[in-house]
Motif scaffolding. Structure first.
Motif, short mmCIF file in Angstrom:
data_model
loop_
_atom_site.label_atom_id
_atom_site.label_comp_id
_atom_site.label_asym_id
_atom_site.label_seq_id
_atom_site.Cartn_x
_atom_site.Cartn_y
_atom_site.Cartn_z
N GLY A 154 50.35 -61.96 76.15
CA GLY A 154 48.74 -61.82 77.25
C GLY A 154 48.22 -61.08 75.86
N PRO A 155 47.00 -60.78 76.39
CA PRO A 155 45.70 -60.58 75.67
C PRO A 155 45.50 -59.35 74.65
N THR A 156 46.82 -58.16 75.49
CA THR A 156 46.50 -56.08 75.29
C THR A 156 48.42 -55.79 75.36
N GLU A 157 48.93 -56.58 74.62
CA GLU A 157 49.86 -55.87 74.31
C GLU A 157 50.74 -56.10 72.47
N TRP A 158 51.14 -54.74 72.48
CA TRP A 158 51.50 -54.54 70.83
C TRP A 158 52.83 -53.98 71.34
N LEU A 159 53.99 -54.79 70.11
CA LEU A 159 55.42 -55.11 70.21
C LEU A 159 55.37 -54.72 68.46
N ARG A 160 56.47 -54.25 68.46
CA ARG A 160 56.91 -53.62 67.70
C ARG A 160 57.97 -52.43 67.20
N TRP A 161 58.94 -52.57 66.77
CA TRP A 161 60.72 -52.14 66.05
C TRP A 161 59.28 -50.76 64.73
N LEU A 219 62.31 -49.53 69.85
CA LEU A 219 61.38 -50.68 70.16
C LEU A 219 60.27 -50.11 70.77
N LEU A 220 58.68 -50.49 70.49
CA LEU A 220 58.35 -49.77 71.15
C LEU A 220 57.25 -50.76 71.61
N ARG A 221 56.57 -50.42 72.93
CA ARG A 221 55.32 -51.55 73.67
C ARG A 221 54.49 -50.73 74.09
N ALA A 222 53.48 -51.47 73.96
CA ALA A 222 52.55 -50.90 75.31
C ALA A 222 51.00 -51.97 75.56
N GLU A 223 50.61 -51.99 76.57
CA GLU A 223 50.15 -53.01 77.44
C GLU A 223 48.90 -52.47 77.97
N ALA A 224 47.88 -52.44 77.54
CA ALA A 224 46.51 -52.10 78.45
C ALA A 224 46.02 -52.73 79.93
N ASP A 225 46.40 -51.64 80.99
CA ASP A 225 46.10 -52.46 82.06
C ASP A 225 45.14 -53.01 82.86
#
Length: 257
Positions: A154-161, A219-225
């Motif tokens: 998706g357009p707003t997901e960050w995924l990072r160790w 493991l970090l994840r953030a997504e704007a809803d």
């Protein structure tokens, strides 16, 4: 460069907490990185009340900028047989910058058990993988990262160790707090570049106690809803190196674009 363990070890005790200095390598713009100031608040909470059970939840308000000399104080709000509520404030010459309410709760026998299947099979970076570390004048210089750009959806997901480089001697929950906010606000992906943003509130629920991982990796994840009217709401998730869910969180972010 000042590490978080060194800063806490050098903090000056004051009534109800301690006094410390926000070094340049823990800033993001004109204020301290939110995970850093939240970690200071949690450290004060842990010091103010002996023998606290594990941290279960945190409600954090980023009220104003924090830089230079800061005073961190904590007060017990209530302690019962199983749970303790502690409030912590971080202030500077500019006034109150952060207020947090931490909930500590011991495990107990329960007939209720549920797993929503939120574990992940992703594993942390291999020893020979190239890692990213930020510039010395920015808070990301305290971390090592591996972005999973190809795996983000998706357009707003960050995924990072990510992991804190200097973490020896930190309380596990303080280390976790310092790492858990290390992603850029997810709505920034809609801008296509970095822009002026500011976190307003942060709610975290810890699903394991105490938080543990291998070699410091999370493991970090953030997504704007949703994002409209100059603000966004994002969900955040954090897993340990074994793929077990450790934190579920929500954050409100102000957008100045």
């Amino acid at each position: 460069m000042t590490s978080l363990p060194a800063l806490l070890a050098a903090a000056e005790p004051v009534e109800g907490g301690f006094r410390a200095h926000v070094p340049a390598n823990w800033l993001q713009g004109r204020t301290a990185y939110g995970g850093f100031s939240s970690a200071l608040a949690l450290e004060a909470a842990l010091r103010c009340e002996p023998d606290l059970p594990p941290l279960r939840s945190a409600q954090i308000a980023f009220i104003g900028p924090l830089a230079g000399a800061v005073t961190v104080t904590a007060t017990k709000l209530r302690r019962g047989r199983n749970a303790a509520f502690v409030q912590a404030d971080v202030t500077s010459d500019a006034g109150l910058g952060l207020r947090a309410t931490f909930v500590f709760m011991a495990e107990r026998e329960s007939a209720v058990r549920h797993d929503a299947g939120l574990a992940t099979d992703r594993r942390p970076p291999a020893p020979d993988q190239a890692l990213y570390q930020g510039p010395p004048e920015f808070f990301t210089s305290n971390f090592q990262f591996l972005d999973l750009k190809a795996e983000a959806h998706g357009p707003t997901e960050w995924l990072r160790w990510g992991r804190l480089i200097e973490r020896e001697g930190l309380h596990p929950a303080v280390e976790l707090m310092a790492v858990a906010d290390a992603l850029p606000p997810a709505a920034m992906k809609l801008l296509g570049s970095f822009g002026p943003v500011s976190s307003l509130t942060w709610q975290l629920n810890l699903t394991t106690s105490p938080p543990q991982t291998q070699d410091g990796w999370w493991l970090l994840r953030a997504e704007a809803d949703a994002a409209a009217g100059g603000s966004s709401s994002q969900n955040m998730t954090l897993w340990n190196a074994e793929g077990l869910l450790a934190v579920q969180a929500m954050q409100s972010v102000a957008l100045f674009v």
